[in-house]
Design a protein around this motif. Sequence first.
Motif, PDB file in Angstrom:
ATOM      1  N   THR A   2      96.288  -5.097  70.002  1.00  0.00           N
ATOM      2  CA  THR A   2      96.207  -4.399  68.724  1.00  0.00           C
ATOM      3  C   THR A   2      95.232  -5.106  67.794  1.00  0.00           C
ATOM      4  N   ASP A   4      96.001  -6.110  64.900  1.00  0.00           N
ATOM      5  CA  ASP A   4      96.756  -7.228  64.334  1.00  0.00           C
ATOM      6  C   ASP A   4      96.722  -8.436  65.268  1.00  0.00           C
ATOM      7  N   ASP A   5      96.820  -8.195  66.577  1.00  0.00           N
ATOM      8  CA  ASP A   5      96.710  -9.294  67.538  1.00  0.00           C
ATOM      9  C   ASP A   5      95.386 -10.034  67.355  1.00  0.00           C
ATOM     10  N   HIS A  35     101.473 -12.941  69.413  1.00  0.00           N
ATOM     11  CA  HIS A  35     100.193 -12.220  69.346  1.00  0.00           C
ATOM     12  C   HIS A  35      99.199 -12.807  70.348  1.00  0.00           C
TER      13      HIS A  35
END
Length: 298
Positions: A2, A4-5, A35
């Motif tokens: 993602t 966010d990762d 993450h």
Amino acid sequence: MTLDDLRVFVAVCRAGSLSAVARDLGRTQSAVSQHVKRLERETGVALLERHTRGVVPTQAGRVLRAAAAHGIAGLDMAVRSIQESARGDVGSVRVTTGATTLRHFMAEAVVAFHRRHPRASLEFQTESSSRRCFDALLADDLDLAWVTIGERVRGIEQHPVVDLPWVLAVRADDPLAARPRIGADDLAGIRHIRLPARSTSRAHLDAALAGLGVPDRPGTSVADWDTAVLLAELGLGHALVPALPRRSTAAGDALRFVPVPVLPPLSVGWAVRSWAALTPLARSFADTVSRTCRSDRG
């Protein structure tokens, strides 16, 4: 994988610490670690190496960090550009540059920009060299960097704005102060006050002096051009510096700036990730600085 990762991974690489990023984001260290582990599962390789003092990216991690940082910065800039277009003049321009740049290159432009965009803000981040400005531009949510133009840098566009001729800063009572110009023979005998060895302007100057056959001699080292000029005024040596805008050719009775036409001019200007992707406000500020610098030289 993602967005966010990738944001968290870039932040960990920059900080060198999972716990520091967890504190900054208000999350647990375990959540931050998840993450990174998700990215490692998807790529099939280790992305971080653990050490007693923190973490550093592996070779694969450095590749992913560079690509992710560039992509995230581009997305953030696109979102800001859309938002600024919707809001009009409300927004900010984020600039990274050296400590003396604002005084010499941007003072007039800052005033003009604020008159044109009274609701916009300017944010300046100081770095010690063009190389560090490039790194900050790639790593952070910055719009522009004012740098000494040099070799190509991956992921960076460099746009020259103005060429600065070199001058020799000497005390008025120095024999060289009476010269109309400084030649290669004169340069061989001066006491150099130098910028740090890794600075782009120092590399330009060293290459030019070597081309003239001027021997490299040890001298005083300083962090910026203004400090070099101050030490020359104090009689601690001679400072080869660019003829900066907004600085007179003489400083009272103590100092003289003598032209050095045998040295090729130093080119300075803007560095950006993508000129076409700049927000409207960032483009306006960049154009204003460019225009005022060129008018000062004209």
